[in-house]
Design a protein around this motif. Structure first.
Motif, PDB file in Angstrom:
ATOM      1  N   ILE A  36       0.821  -1.219   0.000  1.00 28.28           N
ATOM      2  CA  ILE A  36       0.000   0.000   0.000  1.00 28.28           C
ATOM      3  C   ILE A  36       0.853   1.265   0.000  1.00 28.28           C
ATOM      4  O   ILE A  36       0.311   2.373   0.030  1.00 28.28           O
ATOM      5  CB  ILE A  36      -0.974   0.016   1.193  1.00 28.28           C
ATOM      6  N   ASN A  37       2.174   1.074  -0.011  1.00 21.79           N
ATOM      7  CA  ASN A  37       3.114   2.210  -0.032  1.00 21.79           C
ATOM      8  C   ASN A  37       2.902   3.144   1.153  1.00 21.79           C
ATOM      9  O   ASN A  37       2.856   4.363   1.020  1.00 21.79           O
ATOM     10  CB  ASN A  37       2.991   2.983  -1.356  1.00 21.79           C
ATOM     11  N   PHE A  38       2.772   2.525   2.310  1.00 19.58           N
ATOM     12  CA  PHE A  38       2.554   3.293   3.543  1.00 19.58           C
ATOM     13  C   PHE A  38       3.127   2.484   4.696  1.00 19.58           C
ATOM     14  O   PHE A  38       2.740   1.330   4.910  1.00 19.58           O
ATOM     15  CB  PHE A  38       1.060   3.549   3.758  1.00 19.58           C
ATOM     16  N   GLN A  39       4.028   3.071   5.411  1.00 23.85           N
ATOM     17  CA  GLN A  39       4.699   2.355   6.493  1.00 23.85           C
ATOM     18  C   GLN A  39       3.783   2.187   7.687  1.00 23.85           C
ATOM     19  O   GLN A  39       3.347   3.168   8.301  1.00 23.85           O
ATOM     20  CB  GLN A  39       5.967   3.109   6.916  1.00 23.85           C
ATOM     21  N   LEU A  40       3.488   0.937   8.028  1.00 29.66           N
ATOM     22  CA  LEU A  40       2.630   0.634   9.166  1.00 29.66           C
ATOM     23  C   LEU A  40       3.472   0.193  10.353  1.00 29.66           C
ATOM     24  O   LEU A  40       4.495  -0.475  10.191  1.00 29.66           O
ATOM     25  CB  LEU A  40       1.635  -0.476   8.817  1.00 29.66           C
ATOM     26  N   SER A  41       3.020   0.557  11.531  1.00 26.07           N
ATOM     27  CA  SER A  41       3.625   0.056  12.763  1.00 26.07           C
ATOM     28  C   SER A  41       2.685  -0.986  13.358  1.00 26.07           C
ATOM     29  O   SER A  41       1.639  -1.304  12.775  1.00 26.07           O
ATOM     30  CB  SER A  41       3.836   1.205  13.745  1.00 26.07           C
ATOM     31  N   THR A  42       3.049  -1.524  14.502  1.00 23.57           N
ATOM     32  CA  THR A  42       2.161  -2.485  15.159  1.00 23.57           C
ATOM     33  C   THR A  42       0.979  -1.795  15.838  1.00 23.57           C
ATOM     34  O   THR A  42       0.096  -2.460  16.372  1.00 23.57           O
ATOM     35  CB  THR A  42       2.932  -3.293  16.221  1.00 23.57           C
ATOM     36  N   LYS A  43       0.946  -0.467  15.777  1.00 18.60           N
ATOM     37  CA  LYS A  43      -0.141   0.299  16.381  1.00 18.60           C
ATOM     38  C   LYS A  43      -0.894   1.056  15.290  1.00 18.60           C
ATOM     39  O   LYS A  43      -0.483   2.127  14.875  1.00 18.60           O
ATOM     40  CB  LYS A  43       0.411   1.272  17.434  1.00 18.60           C
ATOM     41  N   PHE A  44      -1.990   0.447  14.796  1.00 22.43           N
ATOM     42  CA  PHE A  44      -2.807   1.145  13.799  1.00 22.43           C
ATOM     43  C   PHE A  44      -4.245   0.670  13.878  1.00 22.43           C
ATOM     44  O   PHE A  44      -4.538  -0.442  14.330  1.00 22.43           O
ATOM     45  CB  PHE A  44      -2.238   0.965  12.381  1.00 22.43           C
ATOM     46  N   PHE A  45      -5.137   1.547  13.433  1.00 21.18           N
ATOM     47  CA  PHE A  45      -6.557   1.232  13.344  1.00 21.18           C
ATOM     48  C   PHE A  45      -6.913   0.949  11.883  1.00 21.18           C
ATOM     49  O   PHE A  45      -6.473   1.674  10.981  1.00 21.18           O
ATOM     50  CB  PHE A  45      -7.423   2.399  13.831  1.00 21.18           C
ATOM     51  N   LEU A  46      -7.725  -0.080  11.659  1.00 21.19           N
ATOM     52  CA  LEU A  46      -8.310  -0.348  10.345  1.00 21.19           C
ATOM     53  C   LEU A  46      -9.703   0.260  10.350  1.00 21.19           C
ATOM     54  O   LEU A  46     -10.558  -0.134  11.157  1.00 21.19           O
ATOM     55  CB  LEU A  46      -8.368  -1.848  10.084  1.00 21.19           C
ATOM     56  N   VAL A  47      -9.949   1.215   9.461  1.00 19.31           N
ATOM     57  CA  VAL A  47     -11.142   2.059   9.546  1.00 19.31           C
ATOM     58  C   VAL A  47     -11.983   1.956   8.278  1.00 19.31           C
ATOM     59  O   VAL A  47     -11.464   2.120   7.160  1.00 19.31           O
ATOM     60  CB  VAL A  47     -10.750   3.537   9.768  1.00 19.31           C
ATOM     61  N   THR A  48     -13.269   1.683   8.442  1.00 16.02           N
ATOM     62  CA  THR A  48     -14.231   1.769   7.336  1.00 16.02           C
ATOM     63  C   THR A  48     -15.523   2.362   7.886  1.00 16.02           C
ATOM     64  O   THR A  48     -16.129   1.795   8.799  1.00 16.02           O
ATOM     65  CB  THR A  48     -14.528   0.395   6.716  1.00 16.02           C
ATOM     66  N   ILE A  49     -15.938   3.474   7.316  1.00 11.89           N
ATOM     67  CA  ILE A  49     -17.171   4.130   7.770  1.00 11.89           C
ATOM     68  C   ILE A  49     -18.111   4.311   6.585  1.00 11.89           C
ATOM     69  O   ILE A  49     -17.727   4.826   5.544  1.00 11.89           O
ATOM     70  CB  ILE A  49     -16.866   5.481   8.464  1.00 11.89           C
ATOM     71  N   HIS A  50     -19.334   3.821   6.741  1.00  9.14           N
ATOM     72  CA  HIS A  50     -20.373   3.936   5.715  1.00  9.14           C
ATOM     73  C   HIS A  50     -21.480   4.869   6.215  1.00  9.14           C
ATOM     74  O   HIS A  50     -21.646   5.059   7.429  1.00  9.14           O
ATOM     75  CB  HIS A  50     -20.992   2.572   5.407  1.00  9.14           C
ATOM     76  N   PRO A  51     -22.262   5.426   5.304  1.00  4.45           N
ATOM     77  CA  PRO A  51     -23.408   6.230   5.738  1.00  4.45           C
ATOM     78  C   PRO A  51     -24.475   5.370   6.418  1.00  4.45           C
ATOM     79  O   PRO A  51     -24.586   4.175   6.149  1.00  4.45           O
ATOM     80  CB  PRO A  51     -23.956   6.811   4.419  1.00  4.45           C
ATOM     81  N   GLU A  52     -25.239   5.988   7.314  1.00  3.42           N
ATOM     82  CA  GLU A  52     -26.460   5.368   7.823  1.00  3.42           C
ATOM     83  C   GLU A  52     -27.597   5.831   6.916  1.00  3.42           C
ATOM     84  O   GLU A  52     -27.980   6.997   6.942  1.00  3.42           O
ATOM     85  CB  GLU A  52     -26.722   5.770   9.275  1.00  3.42           C
ATOM     86  N   THR A  53     -28.107   4.929   6.121  1.00  4.12           N
ATOM     87  CA  THR A  53     -29.051   5.324   5.081  1.00  4.12           C
ATOM     88  C   THR A  53     -30.499   5.283   5.533  1.00  4.12           C
ATOM     89  O   THR A  53     -31.387   5.658   4.768  1.00  4.12           O
ATOM     90  CB  THR A  53     -28.871   4.411   3.858  1.00  4.12           C
ATOM     91  N   ARG A  54     -30.745   4.851   6.744  1.00  6.15           N
ATOM     92  CA  ARG A  54     -32.131   4.687   7.179  1.00  6.15           C
ATOM     93  C   ARG A  54     -32.508   5.593   8.354  1.00  6.15           C
ATOM     94  O   ARG A  54     -33.690   5.896   8.565  1.00  6.15           O
ATOM     95  CB  ARG A  54     -32.358   3.225   7.579  1.00  6.15           C
ATOM     96  N   THR A  55     -31.527   6.042   9.130  1.00  6.48           N
ATOM     97  CA  THR A  55     -31.819   6.736  10.382  1.00  6.48           C
ATOM     98  C   THR A  55     -31.874   8.251  10.239  1.00  6.48           C
ATOM     99  O   THR A  55     -32.363   8.936  11.135  1.00  6.48           O
ATOM    100  CB  THR A  55     -30.757   6.405  11.433  1.00  6.48           C
ATOM    101  N   GLY A  56     -31.344   8.771   9.141  1.00  6.94           N
ATOM    102  CA  GLY A  56     -31.290  10.220   8.986  1.00  6.94           C
ATOM    103  C   GLY A  56     -30.079  10.850   9.637  1.00  6.94           C
ATOM    104  O   GLY A  56     -29.930  12.081   9.635  1.00  6.94           O
ATOM    105  N   LEU A  57     -29.190  10.037  10.189  1.00  7.10           N
ATOM    106  CA  LEU A  57     -27.961  10.561  10.792  1.00  7.10           C
ATOM    107  C   LEU A  57     -27.102  11.221   9.726  1.00  7.10           C
ATOM    108  O   LEU A  57     -26.846  10.635   8.670  1.00  7.10           O
ATOM    109  CB  LEU A  57     -27.185   9.432  11.468  1.00  7.10           C
TER     110      LEU A  57
END
Length: 385
Positions: free
Chosen positions: A196-217
């Protein structure tokens, strides 16, 4: 049996891949076709069609349906465009069976088209609940238009029957994602960073955020609160994948892109990791953060805690590794802190979604199925005493 596989997103193809491989190995019983559509053909979402191995398929139809809009009307128009285009593709391919996974609006269009053309449908991952997304209604609608059902757990199998489906055609086969976990040869952390051409350490978060399509948030509210919370955990790098093509998905992408520009040494935004890189990232991640189903289904098998934000996945079975929080800043911040203090040594083996042999189970069921016997559906009434 001529089987048409539908795939409209990177995540769904990754789950279907082991099944495609198993069916392809049994070429005496199955010949494969594919309809490739949705986000696979969108430059904005990485044109992930190029990551699909086309060699198992005798015929492939690539169909664009995603409009340059993430409004409700834009999604509705994509559903209509899909119905027109998928009908033409299925009429050309003339499969004996269509296989689809999940609850996306693209799959809804495919299944409607298949019903009108009298082509049986096998549906994977029915019977589940996700109260925060309109996919919940799509999933149950797809169930009612499908002829074979491959549920990921016994609870979901029973719910499909509750929807009026004949128990003889409803099977608990487990989750396909486990097949990948069981069989994949994970990249090392160094190899992943190089890929991925990005230096990772042993301390990282894997993040995926999608819209809430039903609640109006508001997606902006959700994303801004999440990014603000990340600032309090600056020692952790962020490996972020883009959201799906849902309402307000582009708003999330814009905010994520701006954040990465400001924090280039700490955060990276990837269009699509693909199955190997994504599972490898999950294996090494300190936390999985966001509201993706992968944090609920796959992450527990790696004994990686998941901070699940908001209502999008509410309704699914949550193992003990899931830390649920509201989409406000304080709640997210506390949940991440709780995730970091989570004692992984107390996490036992997790078998809710099967044992990683789902592909073979589905193949054997399909091999034994007489299509004529499942074409004419009737509503199955549960007998109450």
């Amino acid at each position: 049996m001529k089987v048409c596989i539908f795939t409209g997103s990177r995540a769904e193809y990754g789950l279907l891949k082991p099944l495609i491989e198993v069916l392809n190995k049994n070429s005496k019983n199955f010949s494969l076709q594919a309809i490739v559509s949705g986000m696979h053909l969108s430059p904005e979402f990485g044109c992930t069609a190029k990551e699909i191995d086309m060699s198992p398929f005798d015929e492939v139809c690539e169909i664009e349906v995603i409009l340059s809009s993430d409004s409700a009307i834009g999604i509705a128009k994509s559903v209509g465009l899909g119905l027109i285009s998928y009908s033409e593709a299925l009429n050309k391919l003339k499969p004996d069976l269509v296989i689809g996974l999940g609850d996306r609006f693209e799959l809804l269009s495919v299944v409607i088209a298949a019903n009108l053309l009298k082509i049986p449908v096998a549906h994977i991952h029915g019977g589940e609940l996700t109260f925060g997304a309109y996919d919940d209604a799509f999933r149950h609608s797809i169930t009612k238009m499908s002829n074979l059902h491959f549920a990921s757990s016994e609870i979901y199998r029973k719910r499909i029957i509750q929807l009026g489906e004949n128990p003889e055609n409803v099977f608990n086969v487990g989750a396909l994602g486990l097949d990948n976990i069981k069989n994949v040869k994970h990249l090392s952390l160094e190899e992943l960073g190089s890929e991925i051409n990005f230096q990772l350490s042993t301390k990282f978060f894997l993040v995926t955020i999608h819209p809430e399509t039903r609640t109006g948030l508001s997606s902006e509210y959700l994303t801004n609160n999440l990014l603000k919370a990340f600032d309090f955990f600056a020692e952790y790098k962020l490996l972020i994948t883009k959201p799906n093509a849902d309402n307000e998905g582009r708003k999330i992408i814009n905010l994520l892109e701006n954040y990465v520009k400001i924090n280039p040494d700490r955060a990276i935004l990837i269009d699509s990791l693909g199955q190997l890189k994504y599972l490898s990232a999950m294996k090494y991640a300190t936390l999985v953060v966001g509201n993706s189903s992968s944090g609920i289904i796959e992450a527990p098998f790696y004994k990686v805690p998941t901070v699940n934000i908001g209502s999008r996945q509410i309704g699914r079975y949550f193992p003990k590794t899931i830390i649920q929080c509201d989409p406000n800043f304080d709640s997210i911040k506390v949940a991440i802190a709780n995730g970091l203090s989570f004692d992984r040594s107390k996490i036992g083996n997790f078998h809710f979604y099967g044992d990683g042999s789902t592909s073979n189970k589905i193949m054997k069921i399909l091999s034994a199925t007489k299509l004529e016997s499942i074409k004419n559906k009737t509503f199955f009434d549960i007998t109450y005493e």
